[in-house]
Design an enzyme around this catalytic site. Structure first.
Site, PDB file in Angstrom:
ATOM      1  CG  ASN A  28     -11.940   9.359 -13.779  1.00  0.00           C
ATOM      2  OD1 ASN A  28     -11.937   9.980 -14.833  1.00  0.00           O
ATOM      3  ND2 ASN A  28     -13.040   8.797 -13.283  1.00  0.00           N
ATOM      4  CE  LYS A  34     -14.936  11.394 -11.170  1.00  0.00           C
ATOM      5  NZ  LYS A  34     -16.012  11.085 -10.269  1.00  0.00           N
ATOM      6  CG  HIS A  80     -16.167   5.758 -13.469  1.00  0.00           C
ATOM      7  ND1 HIS A  80     -17.248   6.461 -12.991  1.00  0.00           N
ATOM      8  CD2 HIS A  80     -15.120   6.079 -12.675  1.00  0.00           C
ATOM      9  CE1 HIS A  80     -16.849   7.188 -11.944  1.00  0.00           C
ATOM     10  NE2 HIS A  80     -15.565   6.965 -11.735  1.00  0.00           N
ATOM     11  CD  GLU A 121     -18.700   9.834 -12.279  1.00  0.00           C
ATOM     12  OE1 GLU A 121     -17.922  10.164 -13.198  1.00  0.00           O
ATOM     13  OE2 GLU A 121     -18.503  10.129 -11.089  1.00  0.00           O
ATOM     14  CD  GLU A 138     -13.642   4.377  -8.804  1.00  0.00           C
ATOM     15  OE1 GLU A 138     -12.740   5.152  -8.492  1.00  0.00           O
ATOM     16  OE2 GLU A 138     -14.463   4.606  -9.705  1.00  0.00           O
ATOM     17  N   GLY A 175     -16.961  11.065  -4.848  1.00  0.00           N
ATOM     18  CA  GLY A 175     -17.264  12.488  -4.813  1.00  0.00           C
ATOM     19  C   GLY A 175     -18.045  12.941  -3.597  1.00  0.00           C
ATOM     20  CB  SER A 198     -14.034  10.277  -0.908  1.00  0.00           C
ATOM     21  OG  SER A 198     -15.248  10.738  -1.461  1.00  0.00           O
TER      22      SER A 198
HETATM   23  C1  PEP Z   1     -13.862   8.346  -9.362  1.00  0.00           C
HETATM   24  O1  PEP Z   1     -14.830   8.883  -9.866  1.00  0.00           O
HETATM   25  O2  PEP Z   1     -13.241   7.448  -9.975  1.00  0.00           O
HETATM   26  C2  PEP Z   1     -13.466   8.778  -8.027  1.00  0.00           C
HETATM   27  C3  PEP Z   1     -12.748   7.966  -7.316  1.00  0.00           C
HETATM   28  O3  PEP Z   1     -13.891  10.019  -7.639  1.00  0.00           O
HETATM   29  P1  PEP Z   1     -13.530  10.803  -6.279  1.00  0.00           P
HETATM   30  O4  PEP Z   1     -12.098  10.518  -5.935  1.00  0.00           O
HETATM   31  O5  PEP Z   1     -13.776  12.233  -6.589  1.00  0.00           O
HETATM   32  O6  PEP Z   1     -14.448  10.262  -5.223  1.00  0.00           O
END
Ligand code: PEP
Length: 251
Positions: free
Chosen positions: A12, A14, A98, A100, A168, A174, A213
Site C-alpha cells: 500500500n 498510500k 483502511h 486511515e 491491521e 507506521g 510495520s
Molecule cells: C498500512 O498502512 O497498510 C501499513 C501496513 O503500514 P505500515 O506497513 O507502514 O505499518
C-alpha cells in the site's frame, strides 16, 4: 485438512509516488520471478499511477490495486473514483476500509461494506481492512471490535477469489511496533472462525493478511503464524528491495 490459501503480499503506497517511482515497480517485477510460484504479489499505488502501473505490469506476476473506491459505479461525486474505473484502467484489486480512510474520512462499517460490494461488482479483489486501536486493545476489547467490524463491513457473499481480509492493528501501522506472534495467531484464528461460521464453503479459503510495520527483518516470523496468508505492507513497500525482502519469506 483444507490446503492453505495461496499467500498474497500487497504493498500500500498510500499518498506516495510520482512518475519516477515506476522504476520501483519495474524492480519489483524483475524480482518477482523467484516468488511468484509461491505467492501473489500486488502493488497499490496512488490513483494517479494506476493506469501507468497496470500497463507496466501487464503480463507480469504482479497485480495492481487501488487504495479506495466509491460505492457507486458513476455519478456526481467530485474527486472520487469508482471500482469500475479502477477495473477500466487495468487495476485488479482495491483496498477498502483502511484505518486511515476510516479515521480521516469518517468511513463507517456500512460505507466499507458498500465499497467492498462495489469492488466485487466490478470484478476486483476487495482487500477489506479491520483492526483495533491501542485503547481498544488496552481495554481487552480487540476481538469485540473486530467482530463488530466484520459483522458490519463484510460483503454479503464470501468468495475467496474476490475477497481478502487484512488485519491491521491501528497502533501497529507506521509505528515499528507489532503484536507478538501469539497475539497475531489468536486474532487470525478468530477471523478464520468468523468467516467459516458465516460461510462454511467460502470462509476457509479467504486470505487473511497481517498488516502493520511488516519489514524484511520481521516478515518471516509474522508470515509463519497459522492463518496468516500474507501481508499488507505500507512503508516498507515503497522500496523494491524491502518489499521483495518481505515477500522472500515465501520464496
Ligand atoms: C498500512 O498502512 O497498510 C501499513 C501496513 O503500514 P505500515 O506497513 O507502514 O505499518
Amino acid at each position: 485438512m483444507a490446503t492453505a490459501p495461496r499467500p498474497l503480499v500487497a504493498g500500500n503506497w498510500k499518498m506516495n509516488g510520482l512518475s519516477a517511482s515506476a522504476g520501483e515497480l519495474e524492480a519489483i517485477i524483475a524480482g518477482a520471478a523467484g516468488i511468484a510460484a509461491e505467492a501473489d504479489l500486488m502493488v497499490c499505488p496512488p490513483a494517479t499511477l494506476l493506469a501507468r502501473f497496470a500497463a507496466i505490469a501487464r503480463g507480469a506476476p504482479v497485480l495492481i490495486g487501488a487504495q479506495d473506491c466509491h460505492a457507486e459505479p458513476a455519478g456526481a461525486f467530485t474527486g472520487d473514483i469508482s471500482a469500475e474505473m479502477i477495473a477500466d484502467c487495468g487495476g485488479q484489486a482495491v483496498i477498502v476500509g483502511h484505518s486511515e480512510r476510516r479515521f480521516y474520512h469518517q468511513e463507517d462499517d456500512p460505507a466499507v461494506k458498500a465499497k467492498a460490494m462495489a469492488a466485487m461488482r466490478a470484478g476486483l479483489i476487495a482487500i477489506l481492512c479491520i483492526g483495533e486501536t491501542k485503547q481498544e486493545r488496552d481495554a481487552g476489547a480487540t476481538l469485540v471490535r473486530l467482530e463488530k467490524q466484520l459483522q458490519g463491513s463484510l460483503p454479503e457473499r464470501l468468495d475467496a477469489a474476490s475477497l481478502v481480509i487484512a488485519y491491521e492493528p491501528v497502533w501497529a501501522i507506521g509505528t515499528g511496533v507489532t503484536p507478538g506472534p501469539a497475539d497475531v495467531e489468536e486474532v487470525h484464528a478468530f477471523i478464520r472462525q468468523f468467516l467459516t461460521a458465516r460461510d462454511p464453503s467460502g470462509g476457509p479459503g479467504i486470505r487473511i493478511l497481517y498488516g502493520g510495520s511488516v519489514k524484511p527483518s520481521n516478515a518471516r516470523d509474522l508470515l509463519a503464524v497459522r492463518n496468516v496468508n500474507g501481508a499488507l505492507v505500507g512503508g516498507a513497500s515503497l522500496k523494491a528491495a524491502d518489499f521483495l525482502g518481505i515477500a522472500a519469506a515465501y520464496a
